[in-house]
Design an enzyme around this catalytic site. Structure first.
Site, PDB file in Angstrom:
ATOM      1  N   HIS A   1      -5.700  34.347  12.754  1.00 50.51           N
ATOM      2  CA  HIS A   1      -5.196  32.977  12.621  1.00 50.51           C
ATOM      3  C   HIS A   1      -5.085  32.241  13.952  1.00 50.51           C
ATOM      4  O   HIS A   1      -4.515  31.159  14.009  1.00 50.51           O
ATOM      5  CB  HIS A   1      -3.863  32.945  11.859  1.00 50.51           C
ATOM      6  CG  HIS A   1      -3.941  33.720  10.573  1.00 50.51           C
ATOM      7  ND1 HIS A   1      -4.781  33.345   9.551  1.00 50.51           N
ATOM      8  CD2 HIS A   1      -3.348  34.866  10.170  1.00 50.51           C
ATOM      9  CE1 HIS A   1      -4.673  34.236   8.570  1.00 50.51           C
ATOM     10  NE2 HIS A   1      -3.820  35.166   8.925  1.00 50.51           N
TER      11      HIS A   1
ATOM     12  N   ARG B   1       1.725  17.684  13.430  1.00 50.44           N
ATOM     13  CA  ARG B   1       1.793  17.655  14.894  1.00 50.44           C
ATOM     14  C   ARG B   1       0.418  17.303  15.449  1.00 50.44           C
ATOM     15  O   ARG B   1      -0.563  17.297  14.705  1.00 50.44           O
ATOM     16  CB  ARG B   1       2.179  19.036  15.427  1.00 50.44           C
ATOM     17  CG  ARG B   1       1.144  20.081  15.060  1.00 50.44           C
ATOM     18  CD  ARG B   1       1.342  21.427  15.737  1.00 50.44           C
ATOM     19  NE  ARG B   1       0.228  22.318  15.506  1.00 50.44           N
ATOM     20  CZ  ARG B   1       0.055  23.081  14.429  1.00 50.44           C
ATOM     21  NH1 ARG B   1       0.956  23.057  13.457  1.00 50.44           N
ATOM     22  NH2 ARG B   1      -0.995  23.851  14.308  1.00 50.44           N
TER      23      ARG B   1
ATOM     24  N   LYS C   1       5.758  24.632   1.908  1.00 51.30           N
ATOM     25  CA  LYS C   1       4.378  24.684   1.394  1.00 51.30           C
ATOM     26  C   LYS C   1       4.322  24.577  -0.131  1.00 51.30           C
ATOM     27  O   LYS C   1       3.338  24.062  -0.674  1.00 51.30           O
ATOM     28  CB  LYS C   1       3.667  25.964   1.846  1.00 51.30           C
ATOM     29  CG  LYS C   1       3.751  26.257   3.345  1.00 51.30           C
ATOM     30  CD  LYS C   1       3.127  25.197   4.214  1.00 51.30           C
ATOM     31  CE  LYS C   1       3.483  25.408   5.666  1.00 51.30           C
ATOM     32  NZ  LYS C   1       3.174  24.316   6.562  1.00 51.30           N
TER      33      LYS C   1
HETATM   34  C1  MV4 Z   1      -6.058  31.228   2.091  1.00 52.34           C
HETATM   35  C2  MV4 Z   1      -7.216  32.039   2.190  1.00 52.34           C
HETATM   36  C3  MV4 Z   1      -7.889  32.354   1.045  1.00 52.34           C
HETATM   37  N1  MV4 Z   1      -7.428  31.905  -0.138  1.00 52.34           N
HETATM   38  N2  MV4 Z   1      -5.652  30.809   0.895  1.00 52.34           N
HETATM   39  C4  MV4 Z   1      -4.979  31.297   6.750  1.00 52.34           C
HETATM   40  C5  MV4 Z   1      -4.148  30.377   7.539  1.00 52.34           C
HETATM   41  C6  MV4 Z   1      -3.411  29.531   6.590  1.00 52.34           C
HETATM   42  N3  MV4 Z   1      -3.479  28.175   7.005  1.00 52.34           N
HETATM   43  C7  MV4 Z   1      -4.033  29.771   5.263  1.00 52.34           C
HETATM   44  N4  MV4 Z   1      -4.993  30.833   5.430  1.00 52.34           N
HETATM   45  C8  MV4 Z   1      -5.760  31.267   4.404  1.00 52.34           C
HETATM   46  N5  MV4 Z   1      -5.361  30.854   3.180  1.00 52.34           N
HETATM   47  C9  MV4 Z   1      -6.341  31.157  -0.199  1.00 52.34           C
HETATM   48  N6  MV4 Z   1      -5.902  30.740  -1.383  1.00 52.34           N
HETATM   49  C10 MV4 Z   1      -7.619  32.462   3.436  1.00 52.34           C
HETATM   50  C11 MV4 Z   1      -6.894  32.102   4.546  1.00 52.34           C
HETATM   51  C12 MV4 Z   1      -7.379  32.642   5.762  1.00 52.34           C
HETATM   52  C13 MV4 Z   1      -7.244  34.029   6.020  1.00 52.34           C
HETATM   53  C14 MV4 Z   1      -6.547  34.878   5.164  1.00 52.34           C
HETATM   54  C15 MV4 Z   1      -6.427  36.232   5.435  1.00 52.34           C
HETATM   55  C16 MV4 Z   1      -6.998  36.760   6.611  1.00 52.34           C
HETATM   56  C17 MV4 Z   1      -7.683  35.921   7.486  1.00 52.34           C
HETATM   57  C18 MV4 Z   1      -7.798  34.545   7.209  1.00 52.34           C
HETATM   58  C19 MV4 Z   1      -8.479  33.719   8.091  1.00 52.34           C
HETATM   59  C20 MV4 Z   1      -8.598  32.373   7.804  1.00 52.34           C
HETATM   60  C21 MV4 Z   1      -8.046  31.859   6.635  1.00 52.34           C
END
Ligand code: MV4
Length: 446
Positions: A235, A292, A116
């Site tokens: 998630h 994917r 990442k």
């Molecule tokens: C984040 C974010 C907020 N700010 N990045 C979640 C899955 C992954 N693909 C990336 N994710 C997130 N990245 C930044 N810079 C919020 C999420 C996020 C999330 C984070 C904490 C708890 C629940 C979440 C649900 C959806 C997305």
């Protein structure tokens, strides 16, 4: 085109791939574990091979057993589906060395986007907006303090080898930053054997919007539009839809163009997804590439009329994409509800076992992708999704009505399922207005 492919997966996606291949005149070899000996997809395949006992590590993740099955059955290619080996660069590399076509991106691309920190750097070089964050990995506490001082709190600490929410920590102050840094690092080290972490400003109340792309081996990359996956819990997505109720045509075009730049920068071929966060102001930021086919690809199939699995097989066989960006027109509104055998009243505890009765809904605009049938026994070894219920209607409001009708028709007796929860979500004013964010589910139904 291939003569025969091996399907390195189980359940609904194995069935989905077998259906797509069969229509292309391609024979299929299905693999299964001892727990899946009575599975429906085995009856739809040309040939079946048991690759090991129930635990995934000994069957669906058992690379030597799967490659042996592929060699014995003389297949030209392997489709990994999602999960299991789908984003395993080493598996894609082994396929290459055995002269078996991996139906997915090249191992170099899987590795490049799976890291990442590297994906973020590629995005920046490709002029794809990223969340303000650290310049590369954060090595120590002082590095973390320096980044947080520049960004301001809250921040999010992410594992470079993670993704899909694994190995992440949110910090609202310096003590949380320091403990989160060490927690994320050791969790990443334990889970991925790589403790590399990076830091981003934490975007609050985001929506999750992702762009489906398809790319051939001749450098053509097309966007198939977005999916909004903002209804999720820990998630795990529960509902996906297209188009997103939260973006304008201008944002859609900008996000699509950014996704195509990202795919080109990573040398992508095959079907893939570029994930973005959309903040409450309407700014979007790249977060990761999913190398994917995803569970929710079906939503895009409904609005574009394109069979994504067939296109994936075609481009893997070396065929050029037969359409241009201007040929891709989306129509109407599609919604998918993931039906899981889980008990939402007991913290989404899995509810495997005998399906006494399974009567899927039908009628106009309804699609059910499921491997279940009355009398099926859901094994406890794998994930709990028992099917995907999709609707395709002219407008979002009609799609919601059809989905509620179809959910009410759906009979699954035996296990507890997420059907009643879906009905509640579809009745919620925020979802109906399309103003929900990724915190919606836990806020109202947590
Ligand atoms: C984040 C974010 C907020 N700010 N990045 C979640 C899955 C992954 N693909 C990336 N994710 C997130 N990245 C930044 N810079 C919020 C999420 C996020 C999330 C984070 C904490 C708890 C629940 C979440 C649900 C959806 C997305």
């Amino acid at each position: 085109m291939f003569n025969r492919i091996l399907v390195a997966n189980r359940g609904e996606i194995a069935q989905r791939i077998i259906r797509a291949a069969t229509e292309l005149g391609v024979e299929t070899v299905a693999i299964y574990s001892e727990a899946d000996a009575d599975a429906l997809y085995l009856r739809q395949a040309s040939e079946t091979i048991c690759v090991g006992p129930a635990p995934s590590a000994q069957s669906y993740l058992n690379i030597p057993a799967i490659i042996s099955a592929a060699e014995i059955s003389d297949v030209d290619a392997i489709h990994p589906g999602y999960g299991f080996l789908a984003e395993n660069a080493q598996f894609a590399e082994v396929c290459r060395s055995c002269k078996i076509q991996f139906i997915g991106p090249d191992p170099e691309t899987i590795s490049a986007v799976g890291d990442k920190v590297n994906a973020r750097e590629m995005a920046i070089r490709a002029n794809v907006p990223v969340v303000p964050g650290s310049d590369g990995p954060v090595a120590d506490e002082d590095g973390a303090r320096a980044v947080a001082a520049r960004l301001g709190f809250p921040v999010i600490i992410k594992a470079s080898a993670g993704g899909g929410g694994r190995g992440m920590r949110v910090a609202h102050n310096e003590p949380a930053l320091i403990s989160g840094f060490h927690a994320a690092k050791s969790e990443a080290e334990a889970a991925f054997g790589d403790g590399t972490v990076y830091i981003e400003r934490f975007v609050e109340k985001p929506r999750h919007v992702e762009i489906q792309i398809i790319a051939d081996k001749f450098g053509k990359v097309l966007s198939l539009g977005e999916r909004d996956c903002s209804v999720q819990r820990r998630h795990q997505k529960l509902i996906e839809e297209s188009p997103s109720p939260a973006i304008s045509e201008g944002q859609r075009e900008a996000m699509s163009a950014a996704a195509v730049r990202m795919a080109k920068a990573s040398g992508y071929n095959s079907a893939g997804t570029v994930e973005f966060l959309l903040d409450p102001k309407g700014e979007f930021y790249f977060i990761e590439v999913n190398a994917r086919i995803q569970v929710e690809h079906t939503v895009t199939e409904l609005v574009t009329g394109i069979d994504l699995i067939q296109e994936m097989i075609r481009v893997a066989a070396g065929e050029p994409l037969r359409f241009e960006q201007s040929d891709i027109v989306t129509r109407g509104h599609a919604i998918e509800c993931r039906i899981n055998a889980e008990d939402p009243a007991k913290g989404f505890q899995p509810s495997p076992g005998l399906v006494e009765s399974f009567v899927p809904p039908g009628g106009p605009g309804v699609r059910v992708d499921s491997h279940c049938f009355s009398g099926y026994r859901i094994p406890s070894n794998y994930d709990s999704m028992v099917g995907k219920l999709l609707v395709h209607r002219p407008t979002r409001q009609e799609a919601i009505s059809t989905m509620r009708r179809a959910l009410s028709e759906f009979v699954i007796e035996g296990p507890k399922t997420t059907i009643p929860l879906h009905l509640d979500i579809l009745g919620h004013r925020d979802f109906r207005a399309g103003v929900h964010d990724t915190g919606f589910l836990e806020r109202y139904f947590g």
